[in-house]
Design a protein around this motif. Sequence first.
Motif, PDB file in Angstrom:
ATOM      1  N   GLN A  74      -4.281  15.495   1.351  1.00 38.26           N
ATOM      2  CA  GLN A  74      -5.030  15.202   2.562  1.00 38.26           C
ATOM      3  C   GLN A  74      -5.622  13.803   2.456  1.00 38.26           C
ATOM      4  OE1 GLN A  74      -7.967  18.166   3.494  1.00 38.26           O
ATOM      5  NE2 GLN A  74      -6.621  19.835   2.888  1.00 38.26           N
ATOM      6  N   LYS A  75      -5.323  12.977   3.457  1.00 37.40           N
ATOM      7  CA  LYS A  75      -5.862  11.619   3.558  1.00 37.40           C
ATOM      8  C   LYS A  75      -5.491  10.737   2.365  1.00 37.40           C
ATOM      9  CE  LYS A  75      -9.756  12.786   6.526  1.00 37.40           C
ATOM     10  NZ  LYS A  75     -11.138  12.467   6.862  1.00 37.40           N
ATOM     11  N   MET A  84      -1.976   5.333  -5.704  1.00 37.32           N
ATOM     12  CA  MET A  84      -2.524   6.256  -4.711  1.00 37.32           C
ATOM     13  C   MET A  84      -3.331   5.445  -3.714  1.00 37.32           C
ATOM     14  SD  MET A  84      -3.688   9.695  -6.693  1.00 37.32           S
ATOM     15  CE  MET A  84      -4.618  10.281  -5.314  1.00 37.32           C
ATOM     16  N   ALA A  85      -3.181   5.767  -2.439  1.00 37.26           N
ATOM     17  CA  ALA A  85      -3.856   5.004  -1.392  1.00 37.26           C
ATOM     18  C   ALA A  85      -4.471   5.944  -0.373  1.00 37.26           C
ATOM     19  CB  ALA A  85      -2.869   4.059  -0.708  1.00 37.26           C
ATOM     20  N   HIS A  86      -5.507   5.446   0.275  1.00 40.89           N
ATOM     21  CA  HIS A  86      -6.243   6.243   1.263  1.00 40.89           C
ATOM     22  C   HIS A  86      -5.608   6.076   2.640  1.00 40.89           C
ATOM     23  CE1 HIS A  86      -9.597   8.401   2.941  1.00 40.89           C
ATOM     24  NE2 HIS A  86      -9.872   7.419   3.770  1.00 40.89           N
ATOM     25  N   ASP A  87      -5.262   7.195   3.256  1.00 38.52           N
ATOM     26  CA  ASP A  87      -4.658   7.206   4.595  1.00 38.52           C
ATOM     27  C   ASP A  87      -5.561   8.065   5.481  1.00 38.52           C
ATOM     28  OD1 ASP A  87      -2.978   7.213   6.789  1.00 38.52           O
ATOM     29  OD2 ASP A  87      -1.638   8.739   5.969  1.00 38.52           O
ATOM     30  N   GLU A  88      -6.520   7.428   6.121  1.00 37.13           N
ATOM     31  CA  GLU A  88      -7.601   8.138   6.813  1.00 37.13           C
ATOM     32  C   GLU A  88      -7.097   9.135   7.850  1.00 37.13           C
ATOM     33  OE1 GLU A  88     -11.092   9.589   7.693  1.00 37.13           O
ATOM     34  OE2 GLU A  88     -10.983   7.994   6.206  1.00 37.13           O
ATOM     35  N   ASN A  89      -6.072   8.758   8.619  1.00 37.17           N
ATOM     36  CA  ASN A  89      -5.637   9.606   9.732  1.00 37.17           C
ATOM     37  C   ASN A  89      -4.349  10.374   9.455  1.00 37.17           C
ATOM     38  OD1 ASN A  89      -7.815   8.711  11.404  1.00 37.17           O
ATOM     39  ND2 ASN A  89      -6.718   6.783  11.649  1.00 37.17           N
ATOM     40  N   ASN A  90      -3.921  10.406   8.202  1.00 35.34           N
ATOM     41  CA  ASN A  90      -2.696  11.125   7.819  1.00 35.34           C
ATOM     42  C   ASN A  90      -1.496  10.699   8.670  1.00 35.34           C
ATOM     43  OD1 ASN A  90      -3.717  12.831   5.699  1.00 35.34           O
ATOM     44  ND2 ASN A  90      -4.770  14.007   7.263  1.00 35.34           N
ATOM     45  N   LEU A  91      -1.314   9.395   8.823  1.00 28.51           N
ATOM     46  CA  LEU A  91      -0.238   8.882   9.673  1.00 28.51           C
ATOM     47  C   LEU A  91       1.050   8.618   8.902  1.00 28.51           C
ATOM     48  CD1 LEU A  91      -2.289   6.309  11.793  1.00 28.51           C
ATOM     49  CD2 LEU A  91      -1.526   8.573  12.494  1.00 28.51           C
ATOM     50  N   LYS A 137      -7.833   6.452  -6.965  1.00 36.06           N
ATOM     51  CA  LYS A 137      -7.529   5.860  -5.655  1.00 36.06           C
ATOM     52  C   LYS A 137      -8.420   4.661  -5.380  1.00 36.06           C
ATOM     53  CE  LYS A 137      -8.296   8.373  -1.912  1.00 36.06           C
ATOM     54  NZ  LYS A 137      -8.136   9.295  -0.776  1.00 36.06           N
ATOM     55  N   HIS A 138      -7.822   3.468  -5.376  1.00 36.62           N
ATOM     56  CA  HIS A 138      -8.586   2.281  -5.013  1.00 36.62           C
ATOM     57  C   HIS A 138      -7.758   1.323  -4.154  1.00 36.62           C
ATOM     58  CE1 HIS A 138      -7.222   1.885  -9.295  1.00 36.62           C
ATOM     59  NE2 HIS A 138      -6.564   0.887  -8.744  1.00 36.62           N
ATOM     60  N   TRP A 139      -6.910   1.895  -3.330  1.00 39.32           N
ATOM     61  CA  TRP A 139      -6.171   1.134  -2.318  1.00 39.32           C
ATOM     62  C   TRP A 139      -6.309   1.850  -0.980  1.00 39.32           C
ATOM     63  CZ3 TRP A 139      -3.678  -3.452  -3.544  1.00 39.32           C
ATOM     64  CH2 TRP A 139      -3.496  -3.716  -4.905  1.00 39.32           C
ATOM     65  N   VAL A 140      -6.163   1.095   0.089  1.00 42.29           N
ATOM     66  CA  VAL A 140      -6.235   1.650   1.444  1.00 42.29           C
ATOM     67  C   VAL A 140      -4.991   1.208   2.199  1.00 42.29           C
ATOM     68  CG1 VAL A 140      -7.482   1.574   3.638  1.00 42.29           C
ATOM     69  CG2 VAL A 140      -8.748   1.686   1.519  1.00 42.29           C
ATOM     70  N   VAL A 141      -4.394   2.138   2.947  1.00 44.45           N
ATOM     71  CA  VAL A 141      -3.237   1.780   3.774  1.00 44.45           C
ATOM     72  C   VAL A 141      -3.739   0.917   4.928  1.00 44.45           C
ATOM     73  CG1 VAL A 141      -1.389   2.652   5.244  1.00 44.45           C
ATOM     74  CG2 VAL A 141      -1.990   3.874   3.149  1.00 44.45           C
ATOM     75  N   ALA A 142      -3.348  -0.353   4.902  1.00 44.24           N
ATOM     76  CA  ALA A 142      -3.814  -1.291   5.929  1.00 44.24           C
ATOM     77  C   ALA A 142      -2.946  -1.223   7.174  1.00 44.24           C
ATOM     78  CB  ALA A 142      -3.816  -2.711   5.369  1.00 44.24           C
ATOM     79  N   ARG A 180     -13.398  12.597  -3.559  1.00 41.65           N
ATOM     80  CA  ARG A 180     -14.348  11.921  -2.692  1.00 41.65           C
ATOM     81  C   ARG A 180     -14.813  12.868  -1.597  1.00 41.65           C
ATOM     82  NH1 ARG A 180     -13.002   7.549   1.768  1.00 41.65           N
ATOM     83  NH2 ARG A 180     -15.062   6.773   2.183  1.00 41.65           N
ATOM     84  N   TYR A 181     -14.037  13.885  -1.284  1.00 41.02           N
ATOM     85  CA  TYR A 181     -14.326  14.717  -0.116  1.00 41.02           C
ATOM     86  C   TYR A 181     -14.851  16.079  -0.524  1.00 41.02           C
ATOM     87  CZ  TYR A 181     -11.756  11.055   1.986  1.00 41.02           C
ATOM     88  OH  TYR A 181     -11.366   9.806   2.389  1.00 41.02           O
TER      89      TYR A 181
END
Lengths: 101, 172
Positions: free
Chosen positions: A14-15, A41-48, A67-72, B171-172
């Motif tokens: 999830q995310k 591992m990267a963060h995908d806030e909206n599960n897109l 996890k210390h990357w974010v899908v830009a 985190r959640y």
Amino acid sequence: MKQVVGMVVSNKMQKSVVVAVDRLFYHKVYDRYVKRTSKFMAHDENNLCNIGDKVRLDPSRPLSKHKHWVVAEILKKAQIYVPPSTPVSVNVNSSSVAPAS
Amino acid sequence: MARENPLVIGGVIGDVLNPFTSSVSLTVSINNRAISNGLELRPSQVVNRPRVTVGGEDLRTFYTLVMVDADAPSPSNPVLREYLHWMVTDIPATTNASFGREVVFYESPNPSVGIHRIVFVLFQQLGRDTVITPEWRHNFNSRNFAEINNLAPVAAAYANCQRERGCGGRRY
């Protein structure tokens, strides 16, 4: 840290997604370029993201243990194969009742 | 490049502060070890107040030091952002925080969920005794505080802090 581009290889969390990033470097012993793959591992806030998507990652603060990357941005969506829908054959004689023996 | 700034990567600029240009050196030492941006800390390391050294040139210039938790009570739902842990005002340039006036006493961070950013911000004052002490620790806002008291951010640093027995975790 800079932006990196890679391919989504897992989106089961999830995310969160796992992104494989390829890099080429010159190996002076073998006198050729070698490909190596790193998985982030990267963060995908909206599960897109889907598996096979080409994405750009931005560095961020630690969001969890790994996890210390974010899908830009999703640069290219994966071509998902959808099998053609087969026409459903309707049996006309299905309503007829078999004679009792 | 702005993206290379660790304060931007860490989300300090954006969540806590507006973009600014650092003009004064700020050294935060915990157990005689200077912290760098993004250093991992445990609550046991920050039980006692850190040693903060301020740069500058003129002793007649005064600074305010603020220590806040940008992820209280949890990073995914920071409803108490920012939580004020420590505030020292009237710190003369070229000295350390012990020369200032401690208006909000030190409360050691003790995060229970997730990885919290502990942010140290140094503001330059217009003069001595010009800072109004905030009433509450929770929902402190550095931007509003600076605007009300005519303060300008001149330096910032941050460290990551998580619970003692945790190893990152969810985190959640």
